[in-house]
Every structure is written in C-alpha cells, then in structure tokens.
Design a protein around this motif. Sequence first.
Motif, PDB file in Angstrom:
ATOM      1  N   ASN A 295       5.590 -10.148  20.932  1.00  0.00           N
ATOM      2  CA  ASN A 295       5.273 -11.359  20.172  1.00  0.00           C
ATOM      3  C   ASN A 295       4.391 -12.303  20.971  1.00  0.00           C
ATOM      4  N   LEU A 296       4.649 -12.387  22.275  1.00  0.00           N
ATOM      5  CA  LEU A 296       3.837 -13.249  23.130  1.00  0.00           C
ATOM      6  C   LEU A 296       2.392 -12.771  23.157  1.00  0.00           C
ATOM      7  N   TYR A 297       2.193 -11.448  23.151  1.00  0.00           N
ATOM      8  CA  TYR A 297       0.829 -10.921  23.147  1.00  0.00           C
ATOM      9  C   TYR A 297       0.130 -11.234  21.835  1.00  0.00           C
ATOM     10  N   ARG A 298       0.862 -11.206  20.727  1.00  0.00           N
ATOM     11  CA  ARG A 298       0.274 -11.569  19.438  1.00  0.00           C
ATOM     12  C   ARG A 298      -0.146 -13.044  19.433  1.00  0.00           C
ATOM     13  N   LEU A 299       0.698 -13.890  20.011  1.00  0.00           N
ATOM     14  CA  LEU A 299       0.332 -15.307  20.116  1.00  0.00           C
ATOM     15  C   LEU A 299      -0.913 -15.474  20.967  1.00  0.00           C
ATOM     16  N   TYR A 300      -0.970 -14.729  22.054  1.00  0.00           N
ATOM     17  CA  TYR A 300      -2.128 -14.783  22.947  1.00  0.00           C
ATOM     18  C   TYR A 300      -3.398 -14.370  22.209  1.00  0.00           C
ATOM     19  N   LEU A 301      -3.320 -13.280  21.433  1.00  0.00           N
ATOM     20  CA  LEU A 301      -4.488 -12.829  20.669  1.00  0.00           C
ATOM     21  C   LEU A 301      -4.947 -13.900  19.684  1.00  0.00           C
ATOM     22  N   SER A 302      -4.017 -14.438  18.923  1.00  0.00           N
ATOM     23  CA  SER A 302      -4.370 -15.433  17.907  1.00  0.00           C
ATOM     24  C   SER A 302      -4.944 -16.699  18.533  1.00  0.00           C
ATOM     25  N   ALA A 303      -4.337 -17.149  19.624  1.00  0.00           N
ATOM     26  CA  ALA A 303      -4.815 -18.367  20.282  1.00  0.00           C
ATOM     27  C   ALA A 303      -6.216 -18.174  20.850  1.00  0.00           C
ATOM     28  N   MET A 304      -6.468 -17.028  21.466  1.00  0.00           N
ATOM     29  CA  MET A 304      -7.785 -16.762  22.030  1.00  0.00           C
ATOM     30  C   MET A 304      -8.844 -16.639  20.940  1.00  0.00           C
ATOM     31  N   VAL A 305      -8.463 -16.042  19.816  1.00  0.00           N
ATOM     32  CA  VAL A 305      -9.404 -15.936  18.698  1.00  0.00           C
ATOM     33  C   VAL A 305      -9.812 -17.323  18.224  1.00  0.00           C
ATOM     34  N   THR A 434      -4.918 -13.698  12.458  1.00  0.00           N
ATOM     35  CA  THR A 434      -3.745 -14.564  12.510  1.00  0.00           C
ATOM     36  C   THR A 434      -2.759 -14.209  11.411  1.00  0.00           C
ATOM     37  N   ALA A 435      -3.262 -13.848  10.237  1.00  0.00           N
ATOM     38  CA  ALA A 435      -2.384 -13.545   9.105  1.00  0.00           C
ATOM     39  C   ALA A 435      -1.675 -12.210   9.269  1.00  0.00           C
ATOM     40  N   GLU A 436      -2.314 -11.254   9.930  1.00  0.00           N
ATOM     41  CA  GLU A 436      -1.799  -9.886   9.951  1.00  0.00           C
ATOM     42  C   GLU A 436      -0.895  -9.561  11.132  1.00  0.00           C
TER      43      GLU A 436
END
Length: 565
Positions: A295-305, A434-436
């Motif tokens: 989950n932390l990696y997903r947050l990292y991806l979304s934040a960087m995007v 972010t949605a997916e």
Amino acid sequence: MAGGVKKPVNIFRLKNLGEPKNIFNWRLWFAVISFGLLGAARGVDEGLISGAFNSKDFQQYINYSSYTKVEQTNIKANVSAMVQIGSVGGALFAFVICDRIGRIWATRQLCLIWILGIAIFMGNGGNLGAVYAGRFIAGLGVGQTPVVGPVYEADVLAIAEIAPASIRGLCTCIFTGFVYVGIVLAYFTNYGAQVNLGDTTHVRWLAPTSLHIIFAGLIFILTFFQYESPRFLVKQGKYQEAAETMAHIRHLPVDDSYVVSEISAIRAAHEEELEATMGTSWYGVLKEMFLIPSNLYRLYLSAMVQFLSQWSGAGSITLYATDLFNILGITGQNESLLITGIFGIVKFVSALLCALFLVDFIGRKRALLLGITLQAISMTYVAGFLTAVPELGVDESYVLPQAEKSASRGAIAMIYVSGAGWALGWNSMQYLLTAELFPLRIRALSTSIMMTLHFANQYGNSRAVPNMLLPTSQGGISPMGTFWFFAAVTLLGGLWVWFSVPETAGRSLESMDRLFELPWYKIGLRGNADADRMDEAYNEKEAAAAEADHVDVVSEEKSKGDSRV
C-alpha cells in the motif's frame, strides 16, 4: 481479466459489444453530457483568467500600475492561483458531502458556490481583497467538480455510476473533453472581447468572465432533468428506487435480467465495502496505508505522479499561455490571444484523438512515455531557444531580430507539441493511476489525499511560475531557467515512469493486488510478466479446486442414487 491491455472499444460499433441495444439510448447520453459539463469548470477558469487579467481596463480598475514589478508579479500569481487553493478545500469537502446528500444535490450546491465566487469577483469594485475572495470561493465550487463528476480519467462518481461497464471509460472521456471545450471557449471569448469590444470598459473582462456563470447555470438547470445515482440510492437502502432509476436510464423493464444483474452487482459491492471497512477506524486505515509495504508503494506511485505531472510545466503553460507566447516573440495583444486560442484547439483535438483512438490501443504506460517524450523534446527546444536569445522576457525593450523569427515560430510550434504530449500522457494518467491502484479498504481516504495533493501541487506551480519567469535580478530564474527546469522535471519523470510504473489497464482488483505483492524494484520493469505468471498459477489452482468440487458433487449424487436402488 488477469492482465494486459484491455480490448479497445470501437465507438462506431457500440451495438457489437454484446450489450442490450436499448441501453445506448438518449437518456444515457443526456445524463453523461449533463454531468460531463462539470469538466468545463476547470477549463473555463484556466483559459480565462490570464487573458482577463491582462486587460488594460482590469489592471487600471485594481490600480495595478501603482505596484512595483515584483509586487505586480505576486498579485498576478495570487489572482491566477487562488482558484487552485480554493479547490483543495473543495475537493476535501466533496468527498465528505457526496455520500451524504447525493450526486444531484452535490452538483447543485457546487454550482451555487461557483456562481457566488464569480459574482464577487465581477463586482469587486477595484478592491484586490474582493478579487482574491471571489476567486477563492469559486475554487471551493470548481474543486468539487472532479469528485462529483468523473475525475477525468480517474475515480468516478456520477458518470461511472450510470454508464454501462463496457463503455465506462468512453463515457468518462466526455468529462475530459469538456475540460478542453472550456479552455477553447475561454481562449476565443477573450480574443473576441478584445477584438470586438475594445479594452476601454469593464465589459472587456466581464463578458468573458460571465462564461463561468453560463456553464454553472446550465449545469444547475440540467440537474432537475436527471435522476439520482443508483449506487447512491443503494447505499441509502432504497433498493426499489435504485432499480427503477437504473431501468429508466437503461430504457429496459425493471425486472429485465440486465437491470437485475446490475443492481445485484452494486448491492454486492456495497456489502463487500461495508464488510471490508467494518470496525476499521481512521487510525486503522492510516496504518494500513503507511505500514503495509504494497500500500505504501501505491501511495508513493500516486504522489509522484501528481508531483511530476504538475511540475512538468504543461498546466502552467495553459494558465499563462498568453504571457508565454509574448515571451517567445508574439507581439500585440490580439495576435497573442489568437495564437493562444489555436493552442486550445490543438489540445482539444489531441485529447479527443488520444482518449478515443490511441490510449487503449498502445497501453497506458506506453501512452504516458510517448506523451512525456513529446513534452521533453518541446521543453528542451524552447529552453534552448531562450538560451540563444536570453533577452526575451527579461529586457522589455528588446526587439526580436528578423533572423530569429523562424526559431521563434519553431518554439511556438513546440508549445503546441507539448500540449499534445500533455493530453496523451500526464493529463490522463495523473487521474487514472490514482483511481486504479488502491484496494477497497483504503480507497476512499487514499483517493481523497491524492486529489488534495493534486490541487496543492497545481496551486504551487501556478503560484510559482510568474515569479520563476522574473529576471534573476528580481528574484526569478528567468524564462530560460524556467523552461530548463520544466525540461529537467519532464526527463526525470520519463525515467521514473519507465522504472517504477506498471501497466494497469485491464487488471482486475485481485490481479492488481498480486502485482503489488512483488518486490518494489520489480513492479515497474518486470511486474506485468511476473504478475501474469502469478495470475496463471492462481487461475489453474482455482480451476483445479472447481473441478475437485465438481467431482465431489458427482460422487455424492451417485452415492445417493445407489442408496435408492
């Protein structure tokens, strides 16, 4: 679907999708367009404010010439960016209010807030505080639009909840399209007002600004011809009303198997959501978000995007297009506004072509990398041109030599290319990813945080760019330095996407979870291949279990048959 790129939808052959032919009816398209119009809120504001602010009458009205050069830059940045900072609060407010009062009333209240803010701005009486207040209040309304309608390309509410699953992506593209419709109309309204009304009365900037009220009023009126979202009605326990509404939109009987299956799926998803979040406090959700590595990696991806897309410069180019074209050698207010209008058309056509015919064919990651490549080439060319002619945008008395005219036109063309790249790449993916990405238990809070971060970065960029364009002697980094900064961020973003971002198109939620169970350094480069192997193993295991269950049932039936003999 386990993975890979989903099959593209042919918009000219919707009847071949295997759906009942009645569902693609005028009621559906009328509803989609009614909510899709919300996209124009952002487009109108981004396209209008710079041209309206540059009106000589407006500047005289707020006594703009009495301030120093740096103070003028700060005023312009504050006025332009005030809607973005208001949008931060609007986005947070919308996530809270949508599930309390429904999509219809949420749309109505945001339209009223939007109109109130614009009315305060238009009646500012030359008071700079009223200008700021009006823009901020308008932002509280505008910021709700990507949440109440579809988030272009992202988490969806109104449109996604009424669109058939087979064309859900296509329907949400309409929201994206209206963003660019708003931009184009705003650009040409500014141009038309400048050419036909002159710049000696308040009408020069009041007439274009009234476009806000026209769209807000139209959307408000259209809500009275729409039905509440069936998903919201299910959440309220109004199952019969939800079924009747779905049947009306689909143009099918309420007991039709298609309607029954859709309502059943919505109820099942709602019950699953309740079960997933039952007994989970906000603190528990936060722990899941930040302490579970996947989950932390997903947050990292979304934040960087969100960070890399906003600071790549494309958004601020839309907002300050008139000023940037002036820097690149376009002289005269009329010519600058016309060139800006053409820029809006280029972005609109690019977004339309990309959304309907390209992204689903080549995959989201490839589309994103292609868009970033176009942006990087464009930004590098413009930065190189400004390096060769460093006086542009710095020395107001400097006149571009004839020998540099062709290079100047090339830089303007590259701004157009950057707009096309933005439409293909970051502009869509900053919402879609972010949605997916997020699992059900943390989806609502994670998406809310990311959309807030989106508007915060948008505010930071739009607020900073006018100061960045100032000469170094006045605390800026000059136009040359600004475009080299954009080029560097865009190149960095391309490398990061290539290494870190996986292809998510077509993956189910379960497959997405298996993708993010991989080590972080594998997800972007080899994630799809590894996840596909995990999907195959999982599917084989499920098939074997199903076959075993079938054998047990047959054996049991035979056993019962023997006892009867």
